[in-house]
Design a protein around this motif. Structure first.
Motif, PDB file in Angstrom:
ATOM      1  N   GLU A 121       2.183  14.980  -2.914  1.00  0.00           N
ATOM      2  CA  GLU A 121       2.457  14.251  -4.156  1.00  0.00           C
ATOM      3  C   GLU A 121       2.567  12.758  -3.835  1.00  0.00           C
ATOM      4  O   GLU A 121       3.095  12.402  -2.778  1.00  0.00           O
ATOM      5  CB  GLU A 121       3.781  14.736  -4.779  1.00  0.00           C
ATOM      6  N   LYS A 122       2.100  11.928  -4.733  1.00  0.00           N
ATOM      7  CA  LYS A 122       2.154  10.461  -4.641  1.00  0.00           C
ATOM      8  C   LYS A 122       1.255   9.857  -3.559  1.00  0.00           C
ATOM      9  O   LYS A 122       1.310   8.666  -3.293  1.00  0.00           O
ATOM     10  CB  LYS A 122       3.587   9.956  -4.411  1.00  0.00           C
ATOM     11  N   ALA A 123       0.449  10.697  -2.897  1.00  0.00           N
ATOM     12  CA  ALA A 123      -0.441  10.156  -1.871  1.00  0.00           C
ATOM     13  C   ALA A 123      -1.620   9.446  -2.522  1.00  0.00           C
ATOM     14  O   ALA A 123      -1.947   9.704  -3.685  1.00  0.00           O
ATOM     15  CB  ALA A 123      -0.965  11.286  -0.988  1.00  0.00           C
ATOM     16  N   THR A 135      -5.847  12.763  -4.107  1.00  0.00           N
ATOM     17  CA  THR A 135      -4.791  11.788  -4.406  1.00  0.00           C
ATOM     18  C   THR A 135      -3.757  12.389  -5.356  1.00  0.00           C
ATOM     19  O   THR A 135      -4.111  13.106  -6.293  1.00  0.00           O
ATOM     20  CB  THR A 135      -5.470  10.521  -5.015  1.00  0.00           C
ATOM     21  N   GLY A 136      -2.486  12.076  -5.122  1.00  0.00           N
ATOM     22  CA  GLY A 136      -1.421  12.668  -5.951  1.00  0.00           C
ATOM     23  C   GLY A 136      -0.989  11.753  -7.080  1.00  0.00           C
ATOM     24  O   GLY A 136       0.197  11.453  -7.207  1.00  0.00           O
ATOM     25  N   SER A 137      -1.946  11.273  -7.871  1.00  0.00           N
ATOM     26  CA  SER A 137      -1.611  10.375  -8.977  1.00  0.00           C
ATOM     27  C   SER A 137      -2.508  10.694 -10.163  1.00  0.00           C
ATOM     28  O   SER A 137      -3.731  10.556 -10.080  1.00  0.00           O
ATOM     29  CB  SER A 137      -1.828   8.919  -8.532  1.00  0.00           C
ATOM     30  N   GLU A 183       0.165   3.079  -1.487  1.00  0.00           N
ATOM     31  CA  GLU A 183       0.037   2.900  -2.941  1.00  0.00           C
ATOM     32  C   GLU A 183       1.161   3.617  -3.678  1.00  0.00           C
ATOM     33  O   GLU A 183       1.596   3.189  -4.734  1.00  0.00           O
ATOM     34  CB  GLU A 183      -1.318   3.440  -3.437  1.00  0.00           C
ATOM     35  N   GLY A 184       1.634   4.708  -3.112  1.00  0.00           N
ATOM     36  CA  GLY A 184       2.684   5.523  -3.749  1.00  0.00           C
ATOM     37  C   GLY A 184       4.054   4.865  -3.726  1.00  0.00           C
ATOM     38  O   GLY A 184       5.013   5.403  -4.292  1.00  0.00           O
ATOM     39  N   GLY A 185       4.210   3.730  -3.031  1.00  0.00           N
ATOM     40  CA  GLY A 185       5.489   3.017  -3.083  1.00  0.00           C
ATOM     41  C   GLY A 185       6.204   2.871  -1.748  1.00  0.00           C
ATOM     42  O   GLY A 185       7.422   2.761  -1.704  1.00  0.00           O
ATOM     43  N   ASN A 348       2.299  -8.016  -3.431  1.00  0.00           N
ATOM     44  CA  ASN A 348       1.966  -7.310  -4.663  1.00  0.00           C
ATOM     45  C   ASN A 348       3.022  -6.276  -5.002  1.00  0.00           C
ATOM     46  O   ASN A 348       4.033  -6.147  -4.306  1.00  0.00           O
ATOM     47  CB  ASN A 348       0.532  -6.760  -4.647  1.00  0.00           C
ATOM     48  N   VAL A 349       2.800  -5.611  -6.138  1.00  0.00           N
ATOM     49  CA  VAL A 349       3.747  -4.605  -6.618  1.00  0.00           C
ATOM     50  C   VAL A 349       2.977  -3.304  -6.735  1.00  0.00           C
ATOM     51  O   VAL A 349       1.872  -3.278  -7.287  1.00  0.00           O
ATOM     52  CB  VAL A 349       4.336  -5.021  -7.989  1.00  0.00           C
ATOM     53  N   THR A 350       3.530  -2.240  -6.202  1.00  0.00           N
ATOM     54  CA  THR A 350       2.871  -0.940  -6.291  1.00  0.00           C
ATOM     55  C   THR A 350       3.828   0.079  -6.904  1.00  0.00           C
ATOM     56  O   THR A 350       5.040  -0.158  -6.939  1.00  0.00           O
ATOM     57  CB  THR A 350       2.351  -0.506  -4.895  1.00  0.00           C
ATOM     58  N   ALA A 351       3.264   1.177  -7.397  1.00  0.00           N
ATOM     59  CA  ALA A 351       4.065   2.237  -8.024  1.00  0.00           C
ATOM     60  C   ALA A 351       5.010   1.641  -9.073  1.00  0.00           C
ATOM     61  O   ALA A 351       6.172   2.070  -9.188  1.00  0.00           O
ATOM     62  CB  ALA A 351       4.837   3.019  -6.956  1.00  0.00           C
TER      63      ALA A 351
END
Ligand SMILES: Cc1ncc(COP(=O)(O)O)c(C=O)c1O
Length: 389
Positions: A121-123, A135-137, A183-185, A348-351
């Protein structure tokens, strides 16, 4: 095509960890083009080697012929990964797509007609149809159904979930994991979790596939995160920082995955071209010569410690490993990127609510302090304004 929500800035010159825009304004770069510019900007060794390669008249031949630069680069990749075979492509998704193909072929070679791969998840693994399916999104997948079949998703850092899949699904042939999700945070796998996962893979003869496209190449203080955990995966996917800005992806195999791909199983016209391979070789050699992994740890620890000292309001957690840093805020904070640019800082900002710092590995401690000096007031005024509103 309108695929990017771009910020209103264009960088036209760079030196070390500094960038200049069209108007001559100077910025401190704490993002490295999302973990790509390992050696920062204008590194003399990289510039000289690339110039030499271009001046020779050859930047591309073909994989129909031997490519000495590719052989030298493959030796470097084998040395730093500890694995033995490498396929070169041009991007992260090509590296993960090739890894998925290796896993499927491995399954078929063992008589499994519908091989399945455990993913997290979230990968994030890329945006081709197979890699977005892994991808987990939902955001990445939406609109591109039907998805590619053959992925079983489990939460990160949960070995029981993997054991349950093992019990019920005899088609599993591999686990694909980003040991630190970018990317997942900036979600960090516990090292004992990685070791447990590796043991499960050993027990069931599954491939362990480590997607180190973002977290690899020395950023965490070792070349790769699995080296912190102390085992060798069967497949490693690499890209981003591998050649300091020249596009390269690599699917590296060893262990059970060695010899799975045979002539004709995979290919890429541009993959492994002399220009990209020169950049890869110089990147690896320079990270070693200039002890940039040690530097990445110092810089990362300094940034995290100084940020914690600021005791910033609205910050839920500061996490990461080495120079891969996530600062999770209590609420979405995408607008901070522009406020950072106004303050002369690139991140930058992710998740949605995680400020992501991935500085070039050439950053020094004074520059790291400057990152915090620029970032802290930006976060503080963002939170203060929200509180006031
Ligand atoms: C862990 C990981 N895998 C794969 C990819 C895909 O790489 P690319 O954008 O080069 O295709 C990314 C990109 O962010 C990534 O972070």
């Amino acid at each position: 095509m309108n695929t990017y929500a771009r910020q209103p800035v264009a960088f036209v010159r760079g030196e070390g960890v500094w960038l200049w825009d069209e108007a001559g304004k100077k910025y401190l770069d704490a993002l490295a083009g999302i973990a790509v510019n390992t050696l920062g900007y204008g590194h003399p060794k990289l510039t000289a080697a690339l110039n030499q390669r271009i001046n020779s008249g050859i930047i591309h031949t073909s994989n129909l012929w031997r490519i000495p630069d590719q052989e030298a680069a493959a030796d470097r990749v084998a040395e730093i990964t500890g694995l033995s075979e490498v396929f070169f492509g041009n991007s992260g998704l090509e590296a993960t797509e090739a890894s998925i193909k290796v896993a499927r072929k491995y399954g078929h070679d063992r008589g499994i007609a519908e091989p399945a791969i455990i993913v997290m998840e979230k990968a994030f693994h890329g945006r081709s149809l197979a890699t977005l399916s892994a991808t987990g999104s939902r955001k990445v997948q939406a609109g591109f159904e039907p998805l590619v079949q053959g992925f079983v998703r489990v939460p990160l850092n949960d070995l029981d979930a993997v054991r349950q899949v093992a019990e019920h699904n005899k088609n599993v042939v591999a686990v694909l994991i980003e040991p630190i999700q970018g990317e997942g945070g900036i979600n960090v796998s516990r090292l004992e979790y990685l070791r447990g996962l590796y043991e499960i893979c050993q027990k069931h003869e599954w491939l362990f596939i480590s997607d180190e496209v973002q977290c690899g190449m020395g950023r965490t203080g070792k070349w790769f995160v699995y080296q912190h955990a102390g085992f060798q995966p069967d497949v490693v996917a690499l890209a981003k920082g591998l050649a300091s800005g020249v596009p390269v992806g690599a699917c590296v195999t060893g262990g059970r995955a060695k010899g799975v791909f045979k002539p004709g199983n995979h290919g890429s016209t541009f993959g492994g071209n002399p220009l990209a391979m020169t950049a890869l070789r110089v990147t690896v050699d320079t990270v070693k010569e200039e002890k940039l992994m040690e530097r990445a740890v110092k810089v990362g620890e300094l940034i995290r410690a100084e940020l914690k000292n600021h005791n910033l309001p609205g910050v839920k957690e500061i996490r990461g490993m080495g120079s891969m840093i996530g600062i999770e805020l209590e609420r979405p904070c995408g607008e901070l990127v522009l406020q950072g640019l106004n303050a002369g800082l690139v991140f930058n900002v992710t998740a949605d609510n995680v400020i992501r710092l991935l500085p070039p590995l050439v950053m020094n401690e004074a520059e790291a302090r400057e990152v915090v000096a620029r970032l802290a007031p930006v976060v503080k005024s963002f939170v203060d304004k929200r509180v006031a509103a």
